[in-house]
Write a protein that holds these residues in place. Structure first.
Motif, PDB file in Angstrom:
ATOM      1  N   GLY A 135       0.822  -1.192   0.000  1.00 49.70           N
ATOM      2  CA  GLY A 135       0.000   0.000   0.000  1.00 49.70           C
ATOM      3  C   GLY A 135       0.858   1.243   0.000  1.00 49.70           C
ATOM      4  O   GLY A 135       2.092   1.179  -0.084  1.00 49.70           O
ATOM      5  N   LEU A 140      -4.000   4.484  -1.102  1.00 45.62           N
ATOM      6  CA  LEU A 140      -3.647   3.580  -2.189  1.00 45.62           C
ATOM      7  C   LEU A 140      -3.584   4.353  -3.497  1.00 45.62           C
ATOM      8  O   LEU A 140      -4.575   4.953  -3.922  1.00 45.62           O
ATOM      9  N   ALA A 142      -2.571   4.469  -7.777  1.00 44.39           N
ATOM     10  CA  ALA A 142      -2.979   3.637  -8.914  1.00 44.39           C
ATOM     11  C   ALA A 142      -2.131   2.369  -9.003  1.00 44.39           C
ATOM     12  O   ALA A 142      -2.645   1.293  -9.344  1.00 44.39           O
ATOM     13  N   ARG A 145      -3.400  -0.119  -6.413  1.00 43.92           N
ATOM     14  CA  ARG A 145      -4.669  -0.718  -6.826  1.00 43.92           C
ATOM     15  C   ARG A 145      -4.441  -1.764  -7.922  1.00 43.92           C
ATOM     16  O   ARG A 145      -5.067  -2.831  -7.900  1.00 43.92           O
ATOM     17  N   TRP A 146      -3.576  -1.474  -8.868  1.00 43.15           N
ATOM     18  CA  TRP A 146      -3.264  -2.434  -9.934  1.00 43.15           C
ATOM     19  C   TRP A 146      -2.689  -3.722  -9.351  1.00 43.15           C
ATOM     20  O   TRP A 146      -3.137  -4.829  -9.703  1.00 43.15           O
ATOM     21  N   GLU A 149      -5.417  -5.580  -7.310  1.00 37.88           N
ATOM     22  CA  GLU A 149      -6.400  -6.210  -8.194  1.00 37.88           C
ATOM     23  C   GLU A 149      -5.815  -7.478  -8.817  1.00 37.88           C
ATOM     24  O   GLU A 149      -6.503  -8.506  -8.934  1.00 37.88           O
ATOM     25  N   ASP A 174      -7.938   0.917   4.476  1.00 41.61           N
ATOM     26  CA  ASP A 174      -8.101   1.153   3.039  1.00 41.61           C
ATOM     27  C   ASP A 174      -7.774  -0.113   2.252  1.00 41.61           C
ATOM     28  O   ASP A 174      -8.454  -0.437   1.276  1.00 41.61           O
ATOM     29  N   LEU A 178     -10.422  -2.376  -0.079  1.00 42.37           N
ATOM     30  CA  LEU A 178     -10.209  -2.755  -1.469  1.00 42.37           C
ATOM     31  C   LEU A 178     -10.179  -4.269  -1.638  1.00 42.37           C
ATOM     32  O   LEU A 178     -10.963  -4.842  -2.406  1.00 42.37           O
ATOM     33  N   GLU A 182     -14.137  -4.551  -2.069  1.00 44.11           N
ATOM     34  CA  GLU A 182     -14.381  -4.446  -3.507  1.00 44.11           C
ATOM     35  C   GLU A 182     -14.027  -5.710  -4.277  1.00 44.11           C
ATOM     36  O   GLU A 182     -14.725  -6.089  -5.224  1.00 44.11           O
TER      37      GLU A 182
END
Length: 303
Positions: A135, A140, A142, A145-146, A149, A174, A178, A182
Motif C-alpha cells: 500500500g 492507495l 494507482a 490498486r493495480w 487487483e 483502506d 479494497l 471491492e
C-alpha cells in the motif's frame, strides 16, 4: 489438503514450528543502494543463526523483480534445516525500472503471479507460497490498486494468501476495503504487515475484527518509539480476543541489519522480541503467535 507451500514442497500447517512470519534472505532495490541482500553465503549464515536461536521456518516476503534468488532457496533450506516460503507479488513502483513495469502490464500481472505460484519462479521449479503487495502512506495510489487487483485475481485462481506491506504501518483499513470489500478476497487470507510502525490501537482492532492477520515485524530502523509501544499494541489485541490473528516477523531488509554484520538480524526476533512480549502477554500467547498462527495464515488448499 491444507498445506503451506515451502520451497521444498508442501508442509502441514502444524509442522512449520517457530516461524519468522516476515523476513528477507535476499532483497535488492534502488531504494536501498549499497545495502543489498544478495550474498548466498551471508544468507546461509543468517539462517543458521536464526536456527541456532530456535527458529524453524521463515516466510520470505521478497516479491517479483527484487532479487529473490529463488534457485538458492532450496539449498539454503536443506543446509540449515529451516523451512522457507517464497513470494510472488510486486512492491511499490519506486522499487522497479519503468520498463519492467511496462513489460508486466503487457504480460498481465495476475498471469505472472499465478505462474510463479503454480509453475515456478524465474524458470526454476521453486513455487511461491504467497503473494506480496504494498500500500501507500495512508492511502492507495494507482500502482497499489493495480497490484492488489492482480493479487486478488491470482488468489481466486490459486487460494494463495496475500501479504501487504503497509507504508509506515498506515492504510490498513483502506487495504481491507479494497481487497476484501471491492475485490472479494476473504479477510482470513490477508496478512497486514508493519502494524508496529503505526501504533493506532483502534485501527489494529478494526483490522482484527475484520478477520485479517496482523503482522508485527521489526525492529524499526527509524521510528524507535514504535518498538517499545509494540508490546502494548499486542497486549491490547490479545486481551480483546484476537491472539489468534497475530504474527511476528523480523523484516531484515538491509545488509547492515543482518546479525552476521553486527545488526539485530533474524535471531533478534527470538532473542529479544519474544521475551519482551512474554512479559506483556505471557508465554502461551507468544508461542501461539510464533507457531500456530503462521501455519493458519499461510496455509492453502493447494490442488
Amino acid at each position: 489438503m491444507s498445506a503451506v507451500r515451502t520451497v521444498l514442497g508442501d508442509l502441514a500447517p502444524t509442522d512449520l514450528g517457530i516461524c519468522d512470519a516476515h523476513d528477507h534472505l535476499f532483497l535488492t532495490s534502488p531504494q536501498l543502494p549499497g545495502q543489498e541482500l544478495d550474498s548466498t553465503d551471508l544468507a546461509a549464515q543468517e539462517l543458521a543463526a536464526f536456527h541456532g536461536a530456535g527458529g524453524e521456518s521463515v516466510i520470505q516476503w521478497t516479491p517479483h523483480g527484487m532479487g529473490r534468488h529463488a534457485s538458492e532457496l532450496p539449498g539454503l533450506s536443506r543446509a540449515t534445516g529451516v523451512h522457507i516460503v517464497a513470494a510472488t507479488g510486486l512492491h511499490q513502483a519506486p522499487n522497479y525500472a519503468p520498463e519492467l513495469l511496462t513489460r508486466l502490464r503487457a504480460e498481465g500481472l495476475a498471469r505472472v503471479f499465478v505462474r510463479e505460484l503454480t509453475e515456478g519462479i524465474g524458470g526454476t521449479s521453486v513455487r511461491a507460497g504467497m503473494i506480496k503487495v504494498a500500500g501507500g502512506f495512508h492511502g492507495l495510489d494507482a500502482h497499489a490498486r493495480w497490484t492488489m487487483e492482480s493479487a486478488a485475481e491470482a488468489h481466486r485462481a490459486t487460494g494463495a494468501p496475500i501479504a501487504v506491506h503497509l507504508e509506515l504501518g498506515t492504510g490498513a483499513l483502506d487495504v481491507l476495503d479494497l481487497l476484501c470489500g471491492e475485490l472479494g478476497v476473504p479477510s482470513g487470507k490477508v496478512i497486514l504487515g508493519h502494524l508496529n510502525r503505526s501504533p493506532d490501537l483502534t485501527a489494529h482492532r478494526e483490522a482484527a475484527q475484520a478477520g485479517s492477520y496482523l503482522a508485527f515485524d521489526g525492529p524499526s530502523r527509524s521510528h524507535h518509539a514504535t518498538d517499545w509501544r509494540m508490546p502494548e499494541a499486542v497486549q491490547a489485541l490479545a486481551e480483546a480476543g484476537f491472539a489468534g490473528r497475530l504474527l511476528l516477523g523480523g523484516d531484515t531488509t538491509t545488509a547492515g541489519a543482518r546479525a552476521v554484520n553486527g545488526g539485530p538480524g533474524m535471531p533478534y526476533l527470538l532473542r529479544r522480541v519474544r521475551p519482551r512480549l512474554e512479559l506483556a502477554v505471557g508465554k502461551a500467547v507468544v508461542e501461539q503467535m510464533l507457531t500456530v498462527n503462521p501455519g493458519q495464515a499461510f496455509a492453502v488448499e493447494w490442488e
